[in-house]
Enzyme design. Structure first.
Site, PDB file in Angstrom:
ATOM      1  N   GLU A 179      10.522 -66.004 -14.776  1.00  0.00           N
ATOM      2  CA  GLU A 179       9.341 -66.727 -15.138  1.00  0.00           C
ATOM      3  C   GLU A 179       8.871 -67.459 -13.817  1.00  0.00           C
ATOM      4  O   GLU A 179       8.100 -68.161 -13.717  1.00  0.00           O
ATOM      5  CB  GLU A 179       9.800 -68.110 -16.010  1.00  0.00           C
ATOM      6  CG  GLU A 179      10.722 -69.115 -15.366  1.00  0.00           C
ATOM      7  CD  GLU A 179      12.146 -68.862 -15.524  1.00  0.00           C
ATOM      8  OE1 GLU A 179      12.953 -69.505 -15.419  1.00  0.00           O
ATOM      9  OE2 GLU A 179      12.574 -67.479 -15.782  1.00  0.00           O
ATOM     10  N   ASN A 205      12.208 -69.770 -24.960  1.00  0.00           N
ATOM     11  CA  ASN A 205      12.924 -68.291 -25.321  1.00  0.00           C
ATOM     12  C   ASN A 205      13.747 -68.846 -26.523  1.00  0.00           C
ATOM     13  O   ASN A 205      13.999 -68.238 -27.508  1.00  0.00           O
ATOM     14  CB  ASN A 205      13.654 -67.606 -24.127  1.00  0.00           C
ATOM     15  CG  ASN A 205      12.564 -66.838 -23.558  1.00  0.00           C
ATOM     16  OD1 ASN A 205      11.519 -66.678 -23.779  1.00  0.00           O
ATOM     17  ND2 ASN A 205      13.003 -66.681 -22.493  1.00  0.00           N
ATOM     18  N   ASP A 234       7.396 -63.912 -23.862  1.00  0.00           N
ATOM     19  CA  ASP A 234       6.558 -62.923 -23.278  1.00  0.00           C
ATOM     20  C   ASP A 234       4.838 -62.999 -23.526  1.00  0.00           C
ATOM     21  O   ASP A 234       4.272 -62.981 -22.483  1.00  0.00           O
ATOM     22  CB  ASP A 234       6.883 -61.444 -24.025  1.00  0.00           C
ATOM     23  CG  ASP A 234       8.089 -60.888 -23.590  1.00  0.00           C
ATOM     24  OD1 ASP A 234       8.584 -61.472 -22.667  1.00  0.00           O
ATOM     25  OD2 ASP A 234       8.404 -59.885 -24.317  1.00  0.00           O
ATOM     26  N   ASP A 283       0.951  -1.064   0.044  1.00  0.00           N
ATOM     27  CA  ASP A 283      -0.006   0.091  -0.165  1.00  0.00           C
ATOM     28  C   ASP A 283       0.826   1.327  -0.379  1.00  0.00           C
ATOM     29  O   ASP A 283       1.988   1.190   0.680  1.00  0.00           O
ATOM     30  CB  ASP A 283      -1.060  -0.068   1.236  1.00  0.00           C
ATOM     31  CG  ASP A 283      -2.021   0.905   1.024  1.00  0.00           C
ATOM     32  OD1 ASP A 283      -1.987   2.207   0.739  1.00  0.00           O
ATOM     33  OD2 ASP A 283      -3.262   0.505   1.380  1.00  0.00           O
ATOM     34  N   ASP A 284       0.414   2.287  -0.665  1.00  0.00           N
ATOM     35  CA  ASP A 284       1.489   3.475  -0.760  1.00  0.00           C
ATOM     36  C   ASP A 284       1.121   4.144   0.220  1.00  0.00           C
ATOM     37  O   ASP A 284       1.904   5.332   0.474  1.00  0.00           O
ATOM     38  CB  ASP A 284       1.078   4.068  -2.094  1.00  0.00           C
ATOM     39  CG  ASP A 284      -0.154   4.665  -2.203  1.00  0.00           C
ATOM     40  OD1 ASP A 284      -1.291   4.152  -1.559  1.00  0.00           O
ATOM     41  OD2 ASP A 284      -0.634   5.646  -2.808  1.00  0.00           O
ATOM     42  N   ASP A 316      -2.561  -3.061  -3.169  1.00  0.00           N
ATOM     43  CA  ASP A 316      -3.300  -1.894  -3.352  1.00  0.00           C
ATOM     44  C   ASP A 316      -3.050  -1.609  -4.846  1.00  0.00           C
ATOM     45  O   ASP A 316      -2.211  -1.858  -5.409  1.00  0.00           O
ATOM     46  CB  ASP A 316      -2.940  -0.833  -2.441  1.00  0.00           C
ATOM     47  CG  ASP A 316      -3.905   0.404  -2.532  1.00  0.00           C
ATOM     48  OD1 ASP A 316      -4.001   1.251  -3.726  1.00  0.00           O
ATOM     49  OD2 ASP A 316      -4.855   0.516  -1.764  1.00  0.00           O
TER      50      ASP A 316
END
Length: 474
Positions: free
Chosen positions: A370, A335, A344, A2-3, A46
């Site tokens: 696994e 695999n 997978d 505020d001023d 302000d």
């Protein structure tokens, strides 16, 4: 800020009485320096400052990423038309005229600080997820917002709907009777925002409805704006303290009131959707941290603490539980012969069969490679043996289909150990060791079978601790 020094001193005394720490500034330049130095949670600003317009200062604070999260309340004695809208568009959270009503100011400050704490908590969780490598949640909420209006009178609701449709085009805005609100809250998707008259038939009915919505899971995180009459200071303060996201003017007959309502409501919807994305990121991050990305089963990180809880519950209830260690037979040859993609496919298929043939209360986890683990709470030895033998048959009976169109026959070996059978209970890691030892016995005796852990047969050590095997035999 505020001023006028006297105004700053008076306001500072009021805030100190409410146990707030304050820092003062008389100019915009001084304010920016103080903000950069102390990074306050909230700024009271302000409009009239000697070196910069207060609206421009508000805009600078909000446009700086380092200070954008600071809430701003604009205070002024000026009465220029459009000033309130300009402040809200610049990023202010509220605009209060001087002399400031202390009751409303403190309630608004409490509301903004609570909201900031919520935002900061979600931001910290979001940062933690990013640090762990989880991707940012996609902005899923690109559809029009769903806004529900609950007015005190039908004619008020018609005005709201017409006005908000003009200022917030493209959104779904519907007026609903207050008796149907809770049913609508449970619908899919639930509303993004509610606008509720503070008084629905009787004084405070709107606030009670808001509290009810806040207590229900589907509507807990919605933006809820309470429409109040001008000058209703007590109702405004109570609404903010009870959890209102914001306050809107009850009457939207003027252009400025309509603009204010639209700006405030849009800001709350954007905040709500940002929080939805942050919560989704955290939820997805927790899910990814606890699950195996290939099979969707829980991983070892999650399984061990969960198994500890199962053991604790068994000790309290006096009921036994079972642990199965499962390992696919000769998985390495799958695999080697068919490729890792085929392997997978088999792992995913096994996970699906386990999930489809065990109880919802049973925990299934992929422990690595696994190897799988199943924990069955409230289970007798006979029930556990029957379930394990059934799983062996289910895996063996039907070959697993591969994504390339082929199929592979697979068998599984299972080791079974029981916990919660009376006496001193060993740590869950010891029970997992016991199931692993029984699994080794299944492998050694021809595979595709179930072996029950026997402490004498499997080399029971003093105090019940068993050696941890370093690898499965395939």
């Amino acid at each position: 800020m505020d001023d006028v020094a006297t105004n700053r001193i008076v306001l500072r005394a009021k805030l100190r009485g409410a146990r707030y720490d304050t820092v003062q500034a008389g100019t915009a330049a001084e304010a920016l320096a103080r903000i950069a130095d102390s990074h306050p949670q909230l700024v009271l600003l302000d409009i009239n400052l000697p070196d910069m317009d207060g609206i421009e200062l508000c805009r600078r604070i909000k446009n700086n990423p380092a200070t954008a999260d600071i809430a701003i309340i604009v205070l002024t004695s000026a009465s220029r038309s459009g000033l309130r809208i300009a402040a809200l568009r610049a990023g202010a959270s509220d605009f209060l005229n001087k002399p400031v009503d202390e009751l409303v100011l403190l309630a608004r400050m409490r509301s903004l600080l609570r909201a900031r704490e919520t935002d900061e908590e979600l931001r910290q969780r979001e940062t933690a997820c990013h640090d762990l490598g989880f991707e940012e949640a996609a902005p899923a909420n690109i559809s029009p917002a769903r806004i529900v209006l609950i007015p005190d009178r039908p004619e008020t609701g018609i005005t709201w709907r017409t006005t908000l449709k003009a200022h917030l085009p493209g959104n779904r805005i519907q007026m609903i009777d207050r008796d149907a609100v809770l049913a609508v809250a449970a619908s899919e998707p639930p509303p993004d925002a509610y606008v509720i008259s503070a008084n629905l038939g009787a004084t405070g009915d709107g606030l009670r409805l808001m509290s009810e919505l806040r207590s229900r899971h589907p509507s807990r995180h919605a933006a809820i704006c309470i429409a109040v009459e001008q000058g209703a200071r007590d109702t405004s303060a109570v609404a903010l303290d009870l959890g209102a996201s914001d306050l809107l003017p009850l009457s939207l007959n003027s252009i400025e009131a309509a603009q204010e309502a639209a700006i405030r409501l849009q800001a709350q919807i954007e905040r709500k959707r940002k929080q939805d994305r942050q919560r989704a990121l955290v939820t997805d991050g927790l899910r990814l941290a606890a699950t195996d990305p290939l099979t969707g089963l829980f991983n070892r990180r999650y399984a061990i603490p969960q198994l500890e809880r199962i053991a604790e519950n068994a000790e309290i209830s006096g009921r036994s539980f079972a642990i199965m260690a499962l390992d696919l037979d000769r998985f390495k040859s799958i695999n080697d012969r068919w490729g890792h993609a085929a392997g997978d496919d088999v792992l995913v298929g096994v996970a699906e069969r386990l999930g489809a043939n065990l109880r919802g209360m049973d925990m299934i986890a992929r422990m690595g490679g696994e190897e799988f683990l199943v924990a069955m709470p409230d289970t007798t030895l006979e029930e556990a043996q029957h379930a394990a033998q059934r799983l062996c048959r289910l895996i063996e009976e039907t070959p697993f289909r591969l994504s390339n169109g082929g199929s592979i026959p697979v068998t599984v070996s299972i080791g079974l150990a029981m916990g919660g059978t009376g006496g001193a209970q060993p740590p869950v890691e010891v029970l997992i060791d016991a199931a692993d030892q029984a699994l080794l016995g299944s492998k050694a005796h021809g595979r595709n079978q179930v072996q029950l852990y026997n402490p004498i047969k499997h080399g029971h050590r003093r105090s019940g601790y068993l050696p941890r095997r370093s690898a499965l035999v395939s």
